[in-house]
Design a protein around this motif. Structure first.
Motif, mmCIF file in Angstrom:
data_model
loop_
_atom_site.group_PDB
_atom_site.id
_atom_site.type_symbol
_atom_site.label_atom_id
_atom_site.label_comp_id
_atom_site.label_asym_id
_atom_site.label_seq_id
_atom_site.Cartn_x
_atom_site.Cartn_y
_atom_site.Cartn_z
ATOM 1 N N ALA A 1 0.836 -1.202 0.000
ATOM 2 C CA ALA A 1 0.000 0.000 0.000
ATOM 3 C C ALA A 1 0.871 1.253 0.000
ATOM 4 C CB ALA A 1 -0.936 -0.004 1.203
ATOM 5 N N TYR A 2 1.955 1.233 0.746
ATOM 6 C CA TYR A 2 2.874 2.382 0.775
ATOM 7 C C TYR A 2 3.482 2.620 -0.605
ATOM 8 C CZ TYR A 2 7.161 4.982 1.271
ATOM 9 O OH TYR A 2 8.164 5.890 1.078
ATOM 10 N N ALA B 1 1.024 4.118 -2.773
ATOM 11 C CA ALA B 1 0.762 5.490 -2.336
ATOM 12 C C ALA B 1 1.840 6.449 -2.833
ATOM 13 C CB ALA B 1 0.663 5.559 -0.814
ATOM 14 N N VAL C 1 -5.595 2.207 -2.768
ATOM 15 C CA VAL C 1 -4.804 3.387 -2.372
ATOM 16 C C VAL C 1 -5.345 4.646 -3.033
ATOM 17 C CG1 VAL C 1 -2.523 4.444 -2.616
ATOM 18 C CG2 VAL C 1 -2.726 2.089 -1.838
#
Length: 163
Positions: free
Chosen positions: A76-77, A80, A139
């Protein structure tokens, strides 16, 4: 000119126009499958062709992205960062970086997943990171500002998800 010659010319002309006749959905899916081409066109100028980075400006990606993507919060990071960009100083392997990562929000979910999956293969002989378009969709649904992306990074570093 014979009928056979005319047919060949018309066939050649039609085949030359085929890319123009392909539906946009098919064309974008075909492009999304080529994460290497997307990386070369969008990322390599800063992070280098092999993902080694540029000291002090752009951090290395090779050998790191696959490790980060091994964790759901890490995936997810990474998504993002591509969707929202990354601004502000970061530290990678003890080296400080003060570069500016722009948002690639304009890319499709499939394209972002393809480039992240490709980057996950840099510096590794193992299987790719396996980031899907669904990872990116989740995201994209919750946009983040620069401070939020930085906070997410800090939390993942504390948890040792980001080496």
């Amino acid at each position: 000119m014979t009928t056979k010659s005319r047919f060949r010319i018309m066939l050649a002309a039609f085949l030359g126009m085929t890319p123009l006749l392909v539906s946009p959905g098919l064309a974008s899916r075909a492009m999304a499958a080529d994460g290497a081409a997307l990386y070369r066109g969008k990322c390599a100028m800063c992070h280098g062709p092999a993902g080694a980075g540029r000291p002090g400006t752009f951090p290395p990606l090779a050998g790191r992205v696959r490790q980060i993507a091994g964790n759901p919060d890490g995936k997810a990071y990474l998504a993002a960062v591509l969707v929202n960009g990354l601004h502000g100083p970061i530290t990678v392997e003890g080296q400080s970086y003060k570069g500016f990562m722009p948002s690639f929000r304009a890319l499709s979910d499939e394209d972002i997943a393809a480039v992240l999956t490709y980057v996950g293969t840099l510096g590794n002989n193992a299987a790719p990171a396996g980031i899907s378009a669904q990872d990116v969709v989740a995201v994209r649904a919750a946009p983040m500002d620069a401070a939020t992306v930085q906070a997410k990074r800090a939390a993942l570093q504390t948890a040792h998800v980001i080496p």
